[in-house]
Write a protein that holds these residues in place. Structure first.
Motif, PDB file in Angstrom:
ATOM      1  N   THR A  44       0.778  -1.058   0.052  1.00 15.31           N
ATOM      2  CA  THR A  44       0.120   0.017  -0.012  1.00 15.31           C
ATOM      3  C   THR A  44       0.646   1.185  -0.073  1.00 15.31           C
ATOM      4  N   ASP A  45       1.988   1.293   0.561  1.00  9.82           N
ATOM      5  CA  ASP A  45       2.836   2.459   0.330  1.00  9.82           C
ATOM      6  C   ASP A  45       3.411   2.722  -1.164  1.00  9.82           C
ATOM      7  N   CYS A  46       3.088   1.897  -2.080  1.00  9.08           N
ATOM      8  CA  CYS A  46       3.264   2.433  -3.370  1.00  9.08           C
ATOM      9  C   CYS A  46       2.135   3.175  -4.095  1.00  9.08           C
ATOM     10  N   LEU A  47       0.889   3.064  -3.245  1.00  8.33           N
ATOM     11  CA  LEU A  47      -0.188   3.883  -3.938  1.00  8.33           C
ATOM     12  C   LEU A  47      -0.173   5.301  -3.496  1.00  8.33           C
ATOM     13  N   PRO A  48      -0.991   6.196  -4.301  1.00  7.06           N
ATOM     14  CA  PRO A  48      -1.346   7.597  -4.035  1.00  7.06           C
ATOM     15  C   PRO A  48      -1.831   7.395  -2.502  1.00  7.06           C
ATOM     16  N   ILE A  81      -5.125 -10.367   2.055  1.00  7.18           N
ATOM     17  CA  ILE A  81      -4.384  -9.208   2.730  1.00  7.18           C
ATOM     18  C   ILE A  81      -3.462 -10.042   3.539  1.00  7.18           C
ATOM     19  N   LEU A  82      -2.029  -9.886   3.473  1.00  8.05           N
ATOM     20  CA  LEU A  82      -1.126 -10.506   3.908  1.00  8.05           C
ATOM     21  C   LEU A  82      -0.995 -10.259   5.483  1.00  8.05           C
ATOM     22  N   ASN A  83      -1.326  -9.086   5.857  1.00  5.19           N
ATOM     23  CA  ASN A  83      -1.273  -8.652   7.181  1.00  5.19           C
ATOM     24  C   ASN A  83      -2.333  -7.805   7.836  1.00  5.19           C
ATOM     25  N   LEU A  84      -3.348  -8.618   8.202  1.00  3.12           N
ATOM     26  CA  LEU A  84      -4.642  -7.861   8.091  1.00  3.12           C
ATOM     27  C   LEU A  84      -4.712  -7.015   9.048  1.00  3.12           C
ATOM     28  N   GLN A  85      -4.214  -6.980  10.402  1.00  2.00           N
ATOM     29  CA  GLN A  85      -4.129  -6.161  11.440  1.00  2.00           C
ATOM     30  C   GLN A  85      -3.602  -4.988  11.056  1.00  2.00           C
ATOM     31  N   GLN A  86      -2.379  -5.049  10.585  1.00  2.00           N
ATOM     32  CA  GLN A  86      -1.579  -3.595  10.090  1.00  2.00           C
ATOM     33  C   GLN A  86      -2.368  -2.966   8.950  1.00  2.00           C
ATOM     34  N   PHE A  87      -2.858  -3.869   7.961  1.00  2.81           N
ATOM     35  CA  PHE A  87      -3.941  -3.189   7.027  1.00  2.81           C
ATOM     36  C   PHE A  87      -4.978  -2.430   7.711  1.00  2.81           C
ATOM     37  N   HIS A  88      -5.524  -3.006   8.683  1.00  7.38           N
ATOM     38  CA  HIS A  88      -6.802  -2.298   9.322  1.00  7.38           C
ATOM     39  C   HIS A  88      -6.201  -0.994  10.170  1.00  7.38           C
ATOM     40  N   THR A  89      -4.971  -0.956  10.426  1.00  5.72           N
ATOM     41  CA  THR A  89      -4.516   0.228  11.155  1.00  5.72           C
ATOM     42  C   THR A  89      -4.120   1.491  10.100  1.00  5.72           C
ATOM     43  N   ILE A  90      -3.864   1.176   8.919  1.00  3.19           N
ATOM     44  CA  ILE A  90      -3.208   2.289   7.965  1.00  3.19           C
ATOM     45  C   ILE A  90      -4.410   2.740   7.228  1.00  3.19           C
ATOM     46  N   ILE A  91      -5.504   1.928   6.933  1.00  8.44           N
ATOM     47  CA  ILE A  91      -6.581   2.236   6.061  1.00  8.44           C
ATOM     48  C   ILE A  91      -7.653   3.016   6.633  1.00  8.44           C
ATOM     49  N   SER A  92      -8.061   4.286   5.944  1.00 10.31           N
ATOM     50  CA  SER A  92      -9.230   4.973   6.317  1.00 10.31           C
ATOM     51  C   SER A  92     -10.201   4.696   4.980  1.00 10.31           C
ATOM     52  N   ALA A  93     -11.288   4.216   5.492  1.00  8.26           N
ATOM     53  CA  ALA A  93     -12.304   4.053   4.057  1.00  8.26           C
ATOM     54  C   ALA A  93     -13.594   4.316   4.746  1.00  8.26           C
TER      55      ALA A  93
END
Length: 111
Positions: A44-48, A81-93
């Motif tokens: 996700t760090d590669c995305l805008p 989603i390879l690291n779901l807990q980390q994914f949940h902490t960085i995503i705002s949707a």
């Protein structure tokens, strides 16, 4: 971003494994669809950092980076989603659809 030849003819061309770094220069993106790249693990760090509509479908996986990602509407289909807990902490949707084939949520009790 759609890689149809890789999906149907895996032996004819090299698979997509790297997401273009040029997307980091975009401040805000209206719509992004990443689909049918069976060897791609998208960090996700590669995305805008600001995307209105993001759809990720049928890729090898999504790896959460360390930077926040703001998305109005996000849909993930047939992608691990390879690291779901980390994914949940960085995503705002505002809207989030994990799709019916994403079994990772069941494995992560704290999600």
């Amino acid at each position: 971003m759609y890689r149809s030849k890789e999906w149907h003819h895996k032996d004819e061309e090299a698979p997509v494994t790297i997401f273009p770094k040029a997307f980091l220069t975009i401040k805000q993106l209206e719509k992004l669809v990443v689909k049918n790249a069976s060897a791609l693990v998208l960090n996700t760090d590669c995305l805008p950092k600001y995307i209105t509509n993001l759809t990720i479908s049928e890729i090898k996986g999504i790896e959460a980076g360390s930077q926040p990602l703001n998305v109005f509407s996000m849909e993930v289909k047939a992608t691990q989603i390879l690291n779901l807990q980390q994914f949940h902490t960085i995503i705002s949707a505002a809207k989030f659809n994990l799709g019916h084939r994403n079994n990772d949520v069941e494995k992560c009790f704290k999600f």
